[in-house]
Write an enzyme that holds these catalytic residues in place. Structure first.
Site, PDB file in Angstrom:
ATOM      1  N   ASP A  17     -11.406 104.152  40.951  1.00 20.07           N
ATOM      2  CA  ASP A  17     -12.371 103.735  39.690  1.00 20.07           C
ATOM      3  C   ASP A  17     -11.342 103.899  38.324  1.00 20.07           C
ATOM      4  OD1 ASP A  17     -12.400 106.349  39.466  1.00 20.07           O
ATOM      5  OD2 ASP A  17     -14.113 106.703  40.058  1.00 20.07           O
ATOM      6  N   GLN A  18     -11.964 103.741  37.338  1.00 21.76           N
ATOM      7  CA  GLN A  18     -11.236 104.051  36.055  1.00 21.76           C
ATOM      8  C   GLN A  18     -10.538 105.315  35.990  1.00 21.76           C
ATOM      9  OE1 GLN A  18     -13.727 103.147  33.003  1.00 21.76           O
ATOM     10  NE2 GLN A  18     -12.170 103.584  31.335  1.00 21.76           N
TER      11      GLN A  18
END
Length: 138
Positions: A17-18
């Site tokens: 994810d980010q």
């Protein structure tokens, strides 16, 4: 049949994810991969069960407890075993590790259904393949 199977994989960039950690839903995908590996090591594939017997393992419950993050390029080991085996229900448990660190653990509960979507018994051949073998018969 192995009591516990091991599936190895490496975290792909697309699975993060980010924040650079593995996105939570990917752990369920890894469990699916490991479950398929488990069945193959028992002597059959999901495809065999579906094509030959018109029997399907429908997921009725899935859970995952996250304990430590996994990140891009980490080598992951998923240990899989059967927690419960009945004629119409199979429950698998999973331990997901990075080295000696337990990063997650989970379970999936499956109900055996027919092509009509109704519960049915697991075909005996497959039930026998999934049953743990005693040390004396191995």
């Amino acid at each position: 049949m192995p009591h516990i199977t091991e599936s190895r994989l490496r975290v792909r960039y697309a699975e993060t994810d980010q924040m650079g950690m593995v996105y939570y839903a990917n752990y369920l995908i890894w469990m699916e991969v490991a479950r398929s590996d488990f069945c193959r090591e028992c002597g059959f594939s999901y495809r065999d069960l579906e094509r030959e017997e018109q029997a399907f393992l429908a997921v009725a419950e899935a859970n995952c407890r996250y304990l430590a993050p996994a990140k891009y390029d980490d080598e992951i080991l998923v240990e899989t075993e059967i927690a419960r085996l009945r004629s119409r229900v199979v429950e698998f448990s999973y331990r997901i590790k990075r080295g000696s660190t337990l990063v997650a653990e989970g379970k999936t509960l499956h109900v055996v259904i027919g092509a009509d979507g109704k519960p049915r018994a697991m075909p005996d051949r497959y039930l026998q393949l999934l049953k743990p073998k005693s040390a004396s018969s191995a």
